[in-house]
Design a protein around this motif. Structure first.
Motif, PDB file in Angstrom:
ATOM      1  N   GLY A  23     -46.349 -44.233  34.958  1.00  0.00           N
ATOM      2  CA  GLY A  23     -44.904 -43.986  34.265  1.00  0.00           C
ATOM      3  C   GLY A  23     -44.994 -43.523  32.952  1.00  0.00           C
ATOM      4  O   GLY A  23     -45.820 -43.144  32.308  1.00  0.00           O
ATOM      5  N   ASN A 108     -39.021 -41.113  40.058  1.00  0.00           N
ATOM      6  CA  ASN A 108     -39.461 -42.096  39.154  1.00  0.00           C
ATOM      7  C   ASN A 108     -39.178 -41.533  37.724  1.00  0.00           C
ATOM      8  O   ASN A 108     -38.695 -42.060  36.784  1.00  0.00           O
ATOM      9  N   ASN A 170     -38.640 -46.047  47.063  1.00  0.00           N
ATOM     10  CA  ASN A 170     -38.775 -47.196  46.288  1.00  0.00           C
ATOM     11  C   ASN A 170     -39.095 -48.608  46.872  1.00  0.00           C
ATOM     12  O   ASN A 170     -39.852 -49.350  46.412  1.00  0.00           O
TER      13      ASN A 170
END
Length: 196
Positions: A23, A108, A170
């Protein structure tokens, strides 16, 4: 390639892998520096801030890859619906760079950064529009060729496909397996049959 350009490319590629895995928000500049084995000075020579580097990842790394992977296969397809379906199937089931446990890099970035950073939003929107417009153009050509029903809403189909793709990425990330991909592909194929 000059040493400076090679260093910049190395930073972008390694940072992209870290961000894709962990991330954007949780990946620190120190982690990027450690992974790329460049000095802090070298990092800040190429990028004033982490966000500048993040935008460079989108513009210099994701955009060309996205065009080759998401757009060109649709543009070269003889049958638009077959081309779109094959693209989605390849992205979900065969593409080795896109890992089920990490989802879609563009999605993302969008979820993490678009609400907070206008420059990220603009850059990511360009990616999204590029893909959507390629599908719309392809579907319109299919309508003219008599392959797709005339009343088909090309933009509606494109948005449906994109939403489904990003959503199922997802779901796959949550389940850490491809079973939801198989379900999505089956439904997508059924849907496309209704448009012929």
């Amino acid at each position: 390639m000059k040493k400076s350009a090679a260093t910049r490319l190395n930073i972008l590629q390694r940072a992209f892998q870290l961000i894709y895995t962990n991330g954007y928000q949780t990946t620190s500049v120190d982690e990027i520096i450690a992974t790329t084995q460049v000095t802090k000075g070298a990092f800040y020579y190429h990028f004033k801030t982490k966000d500048e580097m993040g935008l460079a990842i989108i513009n210099e790394h994701l955009k060309p890859t996205f065009k080759n992977t998401f757009v060109e296969p649709i543009q070269s397809a003889v049958n638009p619906l077959d081309g779109i379906y094959q693209l989605i199937e390849n992205l979900l089931m065969k593409n080795e760079m896109l890992k089920v446990e990490y989802g879609c890099p563009a999605s993302n970035f969008t979820q993490e950064m678009a609400p907070w950073h206008i420059e990220f939003t603009k850059a990511l929107n360009e990616l999204s529009l590029q893909w959507k417009n390629a599908m719309i153009e392809s579907i319109e050509k299919g309508k003219k060729a008599g392959i797709i029903q005339q009343q088909t809403d090309a933009e509606g189909v494109a948005v449906f496909v994109m939403s489904g793709y990003w959503g199922v990425r997802n779901l796959g990330k949550l389940d850490n397996n491809k079973s939801s991909y198989i379900t999505y592909l089956k439904q997508l194929k059924s849907y496309f049959k209704t448009l012929q």
